[in-house]
Design an enzyme around this catalytic site. Structure first.
Site, PDB file in Angstrom:
ATOM      1  N   CYS A 282      43.180  58.953  59.656  1.00  0.00           N
ATOM      2  CA  CYS A 282      44.656  59.411  60.194  1.00  0.00           C
ATOM      3  C   CYS A 282      44.614  59.209  61.939  1.00  0.00           C
ATOM      4  CB  CYS A 282      45.239  60.430  59.509  1.00  0.00           C
ATOM      5  SG  CYS A 282      44.209  61.790  59.398  1.00  0.00           S
TER       6      CYS A 282
ATOM      7  N   HIS B  37      45.184  66.343  58.566  1.00  0.00           N
ATOM      8  CA  HIS B  37      46.013  65.264  58.384  1.00  0.00           C
ATOM      9  C   HIS B  37      46.694  65.235  60.020  1.00  0.00           C
ATOM     10  CE1 HIS B  37      48.083  61.973  57.149  1.00  0.00           C
ATOM     11  NE2 HIS B  37      49.427  62.295  56.995  1.00  0.00           N
TER      12      HIS B  37
ATOM     13  N   ASP C 112      54.457  59.132  59.931  1.00  0.00           N
ATOM     14  CA  ASP C 112      53.388  59.153  58.921  1.00  0.00           C
ATOM     15  C   ASP C 112      53.084  58.120  57.903  1.00  0.00           C
ATOM     16  OD1 ASP C 112      51.662  60.210  57.278  1.00  0.00           O
ATOM     17  OD2 ASP C 112      52.669  61.897  56.468  1.00  0.00           O
TER      18      ASP C 112
END
Length: 233
Positions: free
Chosen positions: A35, A91, A109
């Site tokens: 990520c 994250h 996201d």
């Protein structure tokens, strides 16, 4: 980035992007479990295609983690549950600050099942879910870094994604590793290390100044996230 299951349930409210229709994730690089690199390239792409300012000054990389490296987030594609909940060790998302009061700040996201992008308030309500009662070890901490600074200093050689024998825990991206402008080859651990004890006590002008000038940005708690973005001019 790794995940585990969470034995929890909660209802999910629906929302829409009346003034900001989803743009779709297909134009953007996305490698599962990487990520931080996804957001690095996302910021670059948003600048190039004119969705963000060319200098990236309206973009922010937001790292989410805590001392235990256990953070629950809902509406995640990696989940096998109906409510989309996953416990990540960390994250990373992108938040776009918008000056027009009539337009919401946006969350980008690539791992979310919510519209892409989603208004910040919607994302907080449906992904972070501050009203959901959690044990203290699951409390989320947010490291917010100004995108122009993040793209200058961030580096990762992906060592964190290998096991003790050097095997990949998850297949890496096909492109070259990210090296910082000063030649640093890996500093992801610096961004991931965070504690609720180190979050700012209150949001003030000095907080915003630190955010816009410091390599590692600022640390805030989940109740301060929206307030911080409201204070950025």
């Amino acid at each position: 980035m790794a995940n585990s299951n969470l034995d929890a349930s909660s209802s999910s409210s629906s929302s829409s992007l009346a003034t900001n229709p989803p743009v779709g994730v297909s134009p953007y690089n996305h490698t599962p479990y990487y990520c931080e690199e996804n957001v690095y390239l996302l910021c670059k792409k948003l600048r190039e295609n004119g969705i963000a300012k060319s200098d990236g000054s309206d973009l922010f990389a937001v790292f989410i983690s805590n001392e235990k490296k256990q953070i629950p987030l809902w509406n995640q594609k990696a989940s096998h549950r109906a409510d989309g909940v996953v416990i990540w060790d960390y994250h990373v998302i992108c938040v776009q600050k918008r000056k027009e009061k009539s337009l919401p700040h946006l969350v980008w996201d690539l791992d979310s099942t919510l519209p892409f992008p989603s208004p910040l308030a919607t994302y907080v309500a449906e992904t972070i879910r501050p009203s959901f009662q959690l044990f203290s070890e699951f409390n989320r901490v947010f490291r917010i870094v100004h995108a122009p600074i993040f793209q200058k200093y961030f580096a990762s050689d992906r060592r964190h994604m290998k096991d003790s024998e050097g095997n990949w825990n998850s297949p890496p991206p096909s492109y070259e590793v990210i090296v910082a402008e000063d030649g640093t080859v890996h500093n992801l651990n610096e961004y991931m290390e965070m504690s609720s004890l180190d979050t700012v006590k209150s949001i003030g002008d000095d907080t915003v100044d630190t955010l816009l000038t410091q390599k590692l940005g600022v640390l805030v708690g989940e109740s301060q996230l929206e307030e911080l973005f409201s204070r950025i001019s």
